[in-house]
Design an enzyme around this catalytic site. Structure first.
Site, PDB file in Angstrom:
ATOM      1  N   HIS A  45       7.983  22.440  10.099  1.00  0.00           N
ATOM      2  CA  HIS A  45       7.381  22.120   8.803  1.00  0.00           C
ATOM      3  C   HIS A  45       6.489  23.234   8.255  1.00  0.00           C
ATOM      4  O   HIS A  45       5.717  22.981   7.324  1.00  0.00           O
ATOM      5  CB  HIS A  45       6.547  20.838   8.908  1.00  0.00           C
ATOM      6  CG  HIS A  45       7.350  19.581   8.979  1.00  0.00           C
ATOM      7  ND1 HIS A  45       7.875  18.957   7.864  1.00  0.00           N
ATOM      8  CD2 HIS A  45       7.736  18.829  10.035  1.00  0.00           C
ATOM      9  CE1 HIS A  45       8.527  17.872   8.231  1.00  0.00           C
ATOM     10  NE2 HIS A  45       8.464  17.766   9.542  1.00  0.00           N
ATOM     11  N   ARG A  58      -2.705  17.988  -0.104  1.00  0.00           N
ATOM     12  CA  ARG A  58      -3.695  18.531   0.814  1.00  0.00           C
ATOM     13  C   ARG A  58      -4.293  19.820   0.238  1.00  0.00           C
ATOM     14  O   ARG A  58      -3.578  20.638  -0.333  1.00  0.00           O
ATOM     15  CB  ARG A  58      -2.998  18.806   2.153  1.00  0.00           C
ATOM     16  CG  ARG A  58      -3.864  19.304   3.272  1.00  0.00           C
ATOM     17  CD  ARG A  58      -3.115  19.200   4.598  1.00  0.00           C
ATOM     18  NE  ARG A  58      -1.798  19.840   4.535  1.00  0.00           N
ATOM     19  CZ  ARG A  58      -1.565  21.093   4.889  1.00  0.00           C
ATOM     20  NH1 ARG A  58      -2.569  21.871   5.293  1.00  0.00           N
ATOM     21  NH2 ARG A  58      -0.338  21.592   4.857  1.00  0.00           N
ATOM     22  N   LYS A  78      -1.510  26.298  -1.271  1.00  0.00           N
ATOM     23  CA  LYS A  78      -1.078  25.340  -2.297  1.00  0.00           C
ATOM     24  C   LYS A  78      -1.675  25.678  -3.664  1.00  0.00           C
ATOM     25  O   LYS A  78      -1.280  25.139  -4.683  1.00  0.00           O
ATOM     26  CB  LYS A  78      -1.421  23.917  -1.871  1.00  0.00           C
ATOM     27  CG  LYS A  78      -0.612  23.478  -0.640  1.00  0.00           C
ATOM     28  CD  LYS A  78      -0.970  22.072  -0.199  1.00  0.00           C
ATOM     29  CE  LYS A  78      -0.217  21.673   1.071  1.00  0.00           C
ATOM     30  NZ  LYS A  78       1.214  21.411   0.833  1.00  0.00           N
ATOM     31  N   THR A 122       7.171  16.992  -0.858  1.00  0.00           N
ATOM     32  CA  THR A 122       7.815  15.729  -1.226  1.00  0.00           C
ATOM     33  C   THR A 122       7.142  15.109  -2.442  1.00  0.00           C
ATOM     34  O   THR A 122       7.741  14.290  -3.127  1.00  0.00           O
ATOM     35  CB  THR A 122       7.802  14.730  -0.062  1.00  0.00           C
ATOM     36  OG1 THR A 122       6.465  14.584   0.426  1.00  0.00           O
ATOM     37  CG2 THR A 122       8.706  15.194   1.065  1.00  0.00           C
ATOM     38  N   LYS A 175       8.632  12.741  -5.734  1.00  0.00           N
ATOM     39  CA  LYS A 175       8.070  11.477  -6.236  1.00  0.00           C
ATOM     40  C   LYS A 175       7.798  11.571  -7.734  1.00  0.00           C
ATOM     41  O   LYS A 175       8.086  10.638  -8.500  1.00  0.00           O
ATOM     42  CB  LYS A 175       6.790  11.139  -5.475  1.00  0.00           C
ATOM     43  CG  LYS A 175       7.005  10.862  -4.004  1.00  0.00           C
ATOM     44  CD  LYS A 175       5.696  10.923  -3.227  1.00  0.00           C
ATOM     45  CE  LYS A 175       5.986  11.009  -1.731  1.00  0.00           C
ATOM     46  NZ  LYS A 175       4.942  11.688  -0.980  1.00  0.00           N
TER      47      LYS A 175
END
Length: 835
Positions: A361, A553, A558, A660, A664
């Site tokens: 991951h 997170r 990110k 993910t 969504k």
């Protein structure tokens, strides 16, 4: 009404009676003493009653048919709330609503009393939860295994802009969905020493002098849509072998009397204890071994009931390691087969490799787990011996693949030489399994070309891709009922279990009446989210503004910081009158930072200071508002995601494994603003470039830039970016807190801006401006949104699980019978041989 039917009946009257009887006889309440929490518990037990019969039927069917099972080992299962999801999956929403309304309640008000299960944190855990839903819906025999954390990761509070961690006491009032299996008490050993013993001409190893902890199983039913298969999530809670020392107590040493109990129970107290200290790292290692040892013991116990030879073990069990957290399963299974079952090494190793698969991951080398050799030597000495032997045998075989033995062998070795010497758990996982999969196509390509190229050369057949997915039942059917109803009315309900059917929605992307209906549904979701945020936080949010959301997170890669810098640029434009006729935008951030991740926690503070400044500025607050969502969690996501217009997926290309959240948002009609990273690439391919806002450097371009990248040059050659940075450095957002953002400045400039914010900031700002401009043409925007929903078929976890089952596990569906008379439970209650 049949006297027994209240426990299993699917009609309104049976549900009503079961609810009333649980309230009175299980909880001891009447109409004068019952609280809303009591009523929630009674409702949960009523739902659980309707799960348990088919749960038992599922296990009996799997046992009778000697099915092969998939065992999913994960340190996280981010389940969220169970009530509404269970009712919907059993297809009992209508009778439950009728029953509750007859008693004067609504399903929503009682379901709202449920707390989110504190069993996960981010995408890893939510993926595991989606997989459990898909496994049950697709009738695939499976168990999930993990840890029953008493306090989750933490509850996030925001105080003066800072993240404050508090215990997530989610079990304070109990958990009505779980059943304790006290008969499943598994001894787990730590420490001690290993002694070789010569027996029958062979050396056997005895692990002796250990400390013992007991693992107790807690089971939660996982029902698939339609209710035919109810699989099991089995979580382990740690107990002391000797919980109370009466002698110490009577001697007056009350602390010492319960010392063993405290030390043992620490193993299942908290998810991801802070590992910046040695004791925290030690606790993490012991946690991982604890749940692996318990789970393998249980899997083997079940296998032995079949009476099959050990060589048949891979035909009965497929064990999937969700990241490296369960990787100690490799040496633990070897220990059992060698030391307990007395198998030869080669036979045992063949069983281990054929049984296990590994999902990676991460693409960042520093995120790959490593444990100090000395730590394993202290706590798991036999496992360290086995790891050494695995490594020795592997390296002997690996040398034939390389002409330059020294450097290449060093890279693939399980042991990393250095100070201290460390065990590379990813290397162990690749070597000890028959499958290593990435979770998006780009991620898998980079695993083979960048992170593990030498392993890909040795084991080319082991590397494969399984792009992540999300369950449409939780994230569309349950989270967004108005949109789900619109879709079902338009194309039929088959998409609920066959998401390939969602593609039929694309033909309505140019249908004016459908686009108008979709627009109404989206606004309804935004009004609902606005009301939720006002009631919980007191924020006043315009539902007609663009909802621009980045929830994940908190981590540098990110790039929440990139979003924040663009907001400052936009803020400057508005104040200087350069924003034009701009559509109002509400920026929402959410996510937790690891307790020991200082810079990530400072990014939260930075966002909150920006929010305080902008939201108080009368000159701009009608056009932009910024809010940070405290304690973001699954139940909050179910409110926010349906309302979102812009989905921020802006990680540095080549750093995000998949994501993910992007999926969504996509299936709920949000448009992605993102880099060509993770699954964004596949989202673009499915939806079309014209229906997504892509910006920034590719993974290859980022790599090429690294040698010459200078953040000062990128910042100061763009006057608008420089103006925004000048504002930050001048202390505009921290007037009363001078110097607090100096670590951010150092990270961006002195330390080279590792995640290349400035290299992408101009392109990001332009792409964001284009998205805001596009939104003004609502019909065009809605058409793009509908095309995204209709193109989201690939991103169902049903598709992902079908690929795991067929290509890695070789596990076939096994549908239990439905409708066996619950009256036969009298047979189950009778003494053995007398039923």
């Amino acid at each position: 009404m049949n006297d027994t039917s209240s426990r299993y009946g699917h009609d309104r009257d049976s549900i009503t009676w079961d609810f009333a009887e649980h309230l009175k006889y299980t909880l001891g309440c009447d109409r004068f003493s019952a609280s809303d929490r009591d009523r929630y518990a009674a409702l949960a037990l009523t739902v659980r009653d309707r799960l348990i019969h088919q749960w038992i039927e599922t296990q009996q069917s799997h046992h009778d048919n000697q099915v092969k099972r998939a065992y999913y080992l994960s340190l996280e299962f981010l389940m969220g709330r169970a009530m509404t999801n269970n009712i919907i999956n059993m297809k009992l929403e209508a009778p439950f609503r009728e029953a509750l309304e007859g008693l004067g309640y609504t399903l929503e008000e009682l379901a709202e009393r449920e707390v989110d299960a504190g069993l996960g944190n981010g995408g890893l855990g939510r993926l595991a939860a989606c997989f459990l839903d898909s496994l049950a819906t697709m009738d695939i025999p499976a168990f999930g295994y993990g840890i029953r954390y008493n306090y989750g990761i933490f509850t996030q509070r925001i105080v003066n802009g800072y993240q404050i961690e508090q215990p997530d006491d989610w079990l304070r009032f109990g958990n009505p969905w779980e059943i304790e299996r006290s008969d499943l008490s598994i001894p787990v050993h730590f420490g001690g020493r290993v002694e070789p013993i010569q027996e029958n001409g062979r050396v056997h190893y005895k692990w002796i002098g250990t400390e013992k902890v007991i693992g107790i199983a807690y089971d939660t039913p996982i029902v698939g849509y339609g209710g035919s298969t109810v699989n099991t999530l089995r979580l382990w809670s740690a107990r002391a072998a000797e919980a109370f020392n009466l002698h110490e107590f009577n001697e007056g040493d009350y602390v010492e009397a319960v010392k063993e109990k405290v030390l043992a129970e620490n193993l299942s107290q908290v998810l991801y204890p802070n590992d910046t200290l040695y004791l925290g790292k030690e606790l993490r290692l012991k946690q991982q071994y604890f749940f692996v040892a318990c789970s393998l013991h249980d899997i083997i116990r079940r296998f032995k009931k079949s009476g099959a030879a050990w060589e048949k073990f891979p035909d009965h069990a497929a064990i999937q390691l969700n990241d490296t957290h369960p990787s100690l399963a490799v040496p633990e299974l070897m220990r059992i087969l060698l030391d307990k079952e007395n198998l030869e090494w080669d036979t045992a190793w063949d069983i281990v490799v054929r049984t296990m698969g590994y999902t990676n991951h991460t693409l960042m080398p520093e995120a790959l787990e490593k444990w100090p050799v000395s730590m394993l030597e202290t706590h798991l000495p036999r496992h360290l011996q086995i790891i050494y032997e695995i490594n020795h045998r592997f390296l002997q075989e690996a040398v034939v693949h390389f002409t330059d033995h020294t450097e290449n062998i060093r890279d693939v070795s399980i042991i990393e030489e250095g100070s201290p010497r460390q065990i590379r758990m990813a290397n162990l996982s690749i070597i000890g399994t028959h499958s290593t999969n990435g979770v998006a196509r780009l991620h898998t390509d980079l695993l083979k070309s960048r992170l593990f190229p030498k392993f890909a050369a040795i084991f080319p057949e082991r590397f494969n891709n399984k792009t992540n997915g999300i369950t449409q039942r939780r994230w569309l059917l349950s989270a967004n009922p108005p949109l789900a109803e619109l879709i079902s009315t338009t194309i039929g309900p088959e998409w609920i279990t066959d998401f390939t059917k969602i593609t039929a929605l694309k033909q309505y992307a140019d249908d004016d009446s459908f686009l108008e209906a979709f627009d109404g549904v989206k606004r309804q979701a935004k009004v609902s989210a606005s009301n939720y945020l006002k009631s919980h936080f007191g924020w006043r949010i315009d539902p007609d503004s663009i909802f621009d959301v980045q929830v994940k997170r908190i981590h540098e890669y990110k790039r929440q910081l990139l979003n924040a810098l663009n907001i400052i640029m936009l803020y400057n434009r508005i104040r200087e009158g350069r924003a034009g006729d701009m559509q109002p935008v509400t920026f929402l951030f959410g996510g937790k930072a690891a307790p020991g991740y200082v810079l990530a926690k400072l990014i939260i503070k930075f966002i909150n200071n920006i929010a305080s400044t902008i939201n108080a500025d009368k000159a701009v607050r009608d056009l932009i508002k910024v809010h940070f969502l405290p304690n973001y969690r699954v139940s909050m996501a179910e409110k926010i995601i349906p309302a979102t217009n812009i989905s921020e997926q802006i990680s540095t290309a080549g750093t995000e494994a998949s994501g993910t959240g992007n999926m969504k948002f996509m299936c709920n009609g949000a448009l992605t603003l993102g880099t060509l990273d993770g699954a964004n690439i596949e989202i673009m391919e499915e939806a079309g470039k014209e229906n997504i806002f892509i910006f920034g450097n590719t993974a290859e371009e980022i790599e090429q830039l690294r040698g010459s990248y200078d953040p000062y040059d990128w910042c100061f050659k763009d006057s608008e970016i420089r103006h925004a940075i000048d504002l930050v450095l001048a202390g505009y957002f921290n007037i009363s807190e001078p110097g607090i953002f100096e670590p951010l400045r150092r990270s961006l400039f002195d330390e080279g801006d590792r995640y290349m914010h400035f290299a992408d900031l101009r392109a990001y700002s332009d792409a964001h401006a284009l998205a805001v401009k596009t939104y003004r043409d609502r019909k065009s925007w809605n058409r793009m949104a509908v095309m995204n929903i209709g193109s989201s078929a690939k991103f169902s976890s049903d598709r992902t699980i079908a690929q795991y089952a067929e290509e890695i596990w070789q596990v076939k569906p096994s549908r239990p019978s439905v409708g066996r008379q619950p009256a036969l439970s009298l047979e189950d209650a009778a003494a053995p041989g007398k039923g």
